[in-house]
Design a protein around this motif. Sequence first.
Motif, PDB file in Angstrom:
ATOM      1  N   PHE A 197      20.006   7.740   4.662  1.00  0.00           N
ATOM      2  CA  PHE A 197      19.032   7.406   3.599  1.00  0.00           C
ATOM      3  C   PHE A 197      19.706   6.771   2.788  1.00  0.00           C
ATOM      4  O   PHE A 197      18.405   5.927   2.104  1.00  0.00           O
ATOM      5  N   VAL A 198      20.849   6.690   1.931  1.00  0.00           N
ATOM      6  CA  VAL A 198      21.746   6.403   1.049  1.00  0.00           C
ATOM      7  C   VAL A 198      21.766   4.540   2.008  1.00  0.00           C
ATOM      8  O   VAL A 198      21.291   3.512   1.216  1.00  0.00           O
ATOM      9  N   VAL A 199      21.956   4.314   2.736  1.00  0.00           N
ATOM     10  CA  VAL A 199      21.940   3.216   3.747  1.00  0.00           C
ATOM     11  C   VAL A 199      20.804   2.182   3.405  1.00  0.00           C
ATOM     12  O   VAL A 199      20.660   0.882   2.664  1.00  0.00           O
ATOM     13  N   LEU A 200      19.574   3.187   3.573  1.00  0.00           N
ATOM     14  CA  LEU A 200      17.875   2.739   4.032  1.00  0.00           C
ATOM     15  C   LEU A 200      17.070   2.559   2.157  1.00  0.00           C
ATOM     16  O   LEU A 200      16.282   1.736   1.652  1.00  0.00           O
ATOM     17  N   VAL A 201      17.577   3.726   0.962  1.00  0.00           N
ATOM     18  CA  VAL A 201      17.193   3.336  -0.042  1.00  0.00           C
ATOM     19  C   VAL A 201      17.173   2.019  -0.295  1.00  0.00           C
ATOM     20  O   VAL A 201      15.498   1.521  -1.067  1.00  0.00           O
ATOM     21  N   PRO A 202      18.551   0.849  -0.888  1.00  0.00           N
ATOM     22  CA  PRO A 202      18.062  -0.064  -0.847  1.00  0.00           C
ATOM     23  C   PRO A 202      17.387  -0.877  -0.662  1.00  0.00           C
ATOM     24  O   PRO A 202      16.721  -1.636  -1.254  1.00  0.00           O
ATOM     25  N   PHE A 235      14.819  -0.135   1.285  1.00  0.00           N
ATOM     26  CA  PHE A 235      13.906  -0.132   0.572  1.00  0.00           C
ATOM     27  C   PHE A 235      12.762   0.033  -0.591  1.00  0.00           C
ATOM     28  O   PHE A 235      11.656  -0.800  -1.272  1.00  0.00           O
ATOM     29  N   ILE A 236      13.844  -0.385  -1.407  1.00  0.00           N
ATOM     30  CA  ILE A 236      13.084  -0.447  -2.992  1.00  0.00           C
ATOM     31  C   ILE A 236      13.358  -1.813  -2.835  1.00  0.00           C
ATOM     32  O   ILE A 236      12.142  -2.264  -3.199  1.00  0.00           O
ATOM     33  N   ILE A 237      14.038  -2.687  -2.314  1.00  0.00           N
ATOM     34  CA  ILE A 237      13.643  -4.353  -2.107  1.00  0.00           C
ATOM     35  C   ILE A 237      12.190  -4.587  -1.082  1.00  0.00           C
ATOM     36  O   ILE A 237      11.141  -5.289  -2.312  1.00  0.00           O
ATOM     37  N   VAL A 238      12.049  -4.181  -0.410  1.00  0.00           N
ATOM     38  CA  VAL A 238      10.972  -4.466   0.791  1.00  0.00           C
ATOM     39  C   VAL A 238       9.605  -4.356  -0.456  1.00  0.00           C
ATOM     40  O   VAL A 238       8.311  -4.602  -0.317  1.00  0.00           O
ATOM     41  N   THR A 239       9.496  -2.824  -1.549  1.00  0.00           N
ATOM     42  CA  THR A 239       8.689  -2.186  -1.929  1.00  0.00           C
ATOM     43  C   THR A 239       8.290  -2.623  -3.044  1.00  0.00           C
ATOM     44  O   THR A 239       7.502  -2.900  -3.500  1.00  0.00           O
ATOM     45  N   ALA A 240       9.279  -2.923  -4.085  1.00  0.00           N
ATOM     46  CA  ALA A 240       9.168  -3.919  -5.098  1.00  0.00           C
ATOM     47  C   ALA A 240       9.094  -5.083  -5.634  1.00  0.00           C
ATOM     48  O   ALA A 240       8.574  -5.996  -6.637  1.00  0.00           O
ATOM     49  N   ALA A 241       8.815  -5.817  -4.318  1.00  0.00           N
ATOM     50  CA  ALA A 241       8.701  -7.135  -3.822  1.00  0.00           C
ATOM     51  C   ALA A 241       7.329  -7.068  -4.674  1.00  0.00           C
ATOM     52  O   ALA A 241       6.991  -8.147  -4.896  1.00  0.00           O
ATOM     53  N   PHE A 242       6.753  -6.099  -3.819  1.00  0.00           N
ATOM     54  CA  PHE A 242       4.952  -6.786  -4.408  1.00  0.00           C
ATOM     55  C   PHE A 242       4.296  -5.564  -5.712  1.00  0.00           C
ATOM     56  O   PHE A 242       3.225  -5.330  -5.317  1.00  0.00           O
ATOM     57  N   LYS A 243       5.273  -5.125  -5.797  1.00  0.00           N
ATOM     58  CA  LYS A 243       5.073  -3.752  -7.336  1.00  0.00           C
ATOM     59  C   LYS A 243       4.795  -4.384  -8.678  1.00  0.00           C
ATOM     60  O   LYS A 243       5.788  -5.545  -8.978  1.00  0.00           O
ATOM     61  N   ASN A 244       4.272  -4.218  -9.793  1.00  0.00           N
ATOM     62  CA  ASN A 244       4.350  -4.705 -10.750  1.00  0.00           C
ATOM     63  C   ASN A 244       5.005  -4.143 -11.145  1.00  0.00           C
ATOM     64  O   ASN A 244       5.763  -3.668 -11.191  1.00  0.00           O
ATOM     65  N   GLU A 245       5.616  -4.948 -12.691  1.00  0.00           N
ATOM     66  CA  GLU A 245       7.300  -4.103 -13.542  1.00  0.00           C
ATOM     67  C   GLU A 245       7.155  -2.571 -13.439  1.00  0.00           C
ATOM     68  O   GLU A 245       7.592  -1.929 -13.444  1.00  0.00           O
ATOM     69  N   VAL A 246       6.046  -2.448 -13.697  1.00  0.00           N
ATOM     70  CA  VAL A 246       5.901  -0.683 -14.498  1.00  0.00           C
ATOM     71  C   VAL A 246       6.102  -0.210 -13.319  1.00  0.00           C
ATOM     72  O   VAL A 246       6.882   1.028 -13.061  1.00  0.00           O
ATOM     73  N   ASP A 247       4.869  -0.396 -11.911  1.00  0.00           N
ATOM     74  CA  ASP A 247       5.398   0.561 -10.835  1.00  0.00           C
ATOM     75  C   ASP A 247       6.746   0.692 -10.542  1.00  0.00           C
ATOM     76  O   ASP A 247       7.175   1.555 -10.013  1.00  0.00           O
ATOM     77  N   ILE A 248       7.906  -0.416 -10.461  1.00  0.00           N
ATOM     78  CA  ILE A 248       8.333  -0.371 -10.644  1.00  0.00           C
ATOM     79  C   ILE A 248       9.293   0.312 -10.354  1.00  0.00           C
ATOM     80  O   ILE A 248       9.982   1.541  -9.880  1.00  0.00           O
ATOM     81  N   PHE A 249       9.528   0.122 -11.819  1.00  0.00           N
ATOM     82  CA  PHE A 249       9.891   2.022 -12.314  1.00  0.00           C
ATOM     83  C   PHE A 249       9.345   3.212 -12.250  1.00  0.00           C
ATOM     84  O   PHE A 249      10.202   4.193 -11.930  1.00  0.00           O
ATOM     85  N   GLU A 250       8.196   3.500 -12.805  1.00  0.00           N
ATOM     86  CA  GLU A 250       7.703   4.029 -12.251  1.00  0.00           C
ATOM     87  C   GLU A 250       7.288   5.202 -11.557  1.00  0.00           C
ATOM     88  O   GLU A 250       7.379   6.638 -11.105  1.00  0.00           O
ATOM     89  N   ARG A 251       7.195   4.302 -10.579  1.00  0.00           N
ATOM     90  CA  ARG A 251       6.794   4.748  -8.873  1.00  0.00           C
ATOM     91  C   ARG A 251       7.122   4.684  -7.903  1.00  0.00           C
ATOM     92  O   ARG A 251       7.322   3.476  -7.509  1.00  0.00           O
ATOM     93  N   PRO A 252       9.406   4.330  -8.071  1.00  0.00           N
ATOM     94  CA  PRO A 252       9.961   3.775  -7.109  1.00  0.00           C
ATOM     95  C   PRO A 252       9.452   4.192  -5.820  1.00  0.00           C
ATOM     96  O   PRO A 252      10.266   3.397  -4.915  1.00  0.00           O
ATOM     97  N   ALA A 253       9.066   5.719  -5.418  1.00  0.00           N
ATOM     98  CA  ALA A 253       9.519   5.686  -4.395  1.00  0.00           C
ATOM     99  C   ALA A 253       7.983   5.665  -3.484  1.00  0.00           C
ATOM    100  O   ALA A 253       7.742   5.686  -2.080  1.00  0.00           O
ATOM    101  N   ALA A 254       7.007   5.503  -4.018  1.00  0.00           N
ATOM    102  CA  ALA A 254       5.609   4.762  -3.146  1.00  0.00           C
ATOM    103  C   ALA A 254       5.781   3.581  -2.261  1.00  0.00           C
ATOM    104  O   ALA A 254       6.740   2.640  -3.047  1.00  0.00           O
TER     105      ALA A 254
END
Lengths: 272, 299
Positions: free
Chosen positions: A21-26, A28-47
């Motif tokens: 889990f610890v290895v995959l989280v960062p 996951f964050i990179i790959v998903t946040a790359a497509f999100k807007n600034e609000v969603d990056i912080f408000e919905r990090p798990a989506a």
Amino acid sequence: MTSRIKISNILSNIIILITSFVVLVPIFIIVTAAFKNEVDIFERPAALFTENSGLFNFQQLEMFPRYIWNSIKVTFFCTVIQLGTASTGAYAFSKLKWKGRDTIFLLYLMSMMIPIQVIIIPQFMIIRSFGLYDTHLALIMVASFTVFGTFLIKQFFMTIPDSLLESARLDGAHEWLIYWKIVMPLAKTVLATVLIFSFRWFWNEFFSALIYLTSPELKTLPLGMTDFVTEYMVYYGPQMAAAMISIIPVMILFISLQRFFIQGITASGIKG
Amino acid sequence: MNTKSLEKTPWPTVLSFLLPGFTGFVLFVFLPMLSTFLISFTNYSGGPNWKIVGIDNYLTIAKDKHFLQSMVVTFKFVVIGVSLQIIMGLLFALILNRNFFGQTFFRSLFFMPNVLSSVGISLAFSLIFHPTKGIANQMLEFVGLPDSPWLTDPSTALLTIIMVVLWMSFGYYMIIFLGGLQSINPSLYEAADIDGANGVQKFFRVTLPMLSPTMFFALTMCIINSFKVFDQVFMMTGGTDGGGPAGSTNVVVYDIYQNSFRNFRFGYASAESLILLLIILIITVIQFNNQKKWVTYDI
């Protein structure tokens, strides 16, 4: 006794799961946040996706096609040159007999201790006196040899029996012919390993680029990513898009060729 | 019979193999190393006006609180970082050395961070460790713990960077230890079984001694690598002032970079470089001399 083994097994499995889990989280964050807007990056990090997800972050990276191309170019030349110099060097250190061989090899190995920052000022002066400051050739020149690669290939060459080479020598074959026709074809695996390590190293290489490149149009991908730090750009979306571009090629390479990565490290460890 | 094999190779042939790589080594490592030594006795700053100042740079360093702090930061980083990387590497090697479904998968998964771009990863962790609304703090809140300032406070910044480095490299040491474990002769465990040894005894009497050459290698590499950590410091706490809050992440290699390429104190930075290198050299030599006492090369 068996119950204790069971408990330790369960404990091990829990540790493995948490670490995964610890290895995959960062990543996951990179790959998903790359497509999100600034609000969603912080408000919905798990989506994985949100209704606002899109390619807009990538569209902001105007200079990045250029950076990617520069990285491909520098990585290609560095890797090919290193493969050449490491294999000929390894041959000289393992299959030829000459005075001072072991001393010079020891010098090679000892240089692995030196942090690059320790020698960067004179190295910089030498590069500048060659007129290579702010060129890609500077990066290629300072990377024209690899101690690690030479060491790894030498370790393999030493396992090739000398008798194999002797018969060719008695037939009058030149060392270069023996190197090219007999030794190199046997060394395909270790060459692939060095190739992958060099590729990974230069795709990620940061410090030399930081020192030797100033023109924006020459920047490599890792150096391009410092735009975010130095220009005080606080938007995370484009940063993650850039990070994703930098890690995806190496991840694909790793997943498809992991055998070579593991072999290279194990080989350097056991015989080191 | 074949005397030819005992003959030395002719020099032109040797050089034709050696020089392609050796030229680069001499030009870009060996000569710069010697030059760093010479520059450290000057006040060179990149311009034409410079003079020899003897050991002035070293005297300045000896009194410089800034350098002393940088040294302390580096030693903290090395001691904490190396301990964690070696312990984690060994622990996961032991855990993954059992035969179970998915062993190869987890081995690759834990090693993977090591191949990724430290610059890209640092960007990601800057987001994760965002001081007010980062994911790390959201998780802390989720389990009912107070927020941490992570990279923005002198008391936590260095530890945060150590965690990122640990995340990237424990898998590397795990692979090295796995290689070591797999090269242990299984008959030693059989003999221990016959003698009635339990798991703990087997670990301390068989596994650890047999692993000592690997441990020596891993420890040497880990210490050297830890002195070299730069990218993460630059990316996560570099910024405009550099070296983190109150200089708390200003490791020596970063300080050398600052003094060379931002302050243009080439002479001073070279003296710092030489002291750093001397320290690394002394530690490595001590390790090589001590290895006789604890490293087993039997069997």
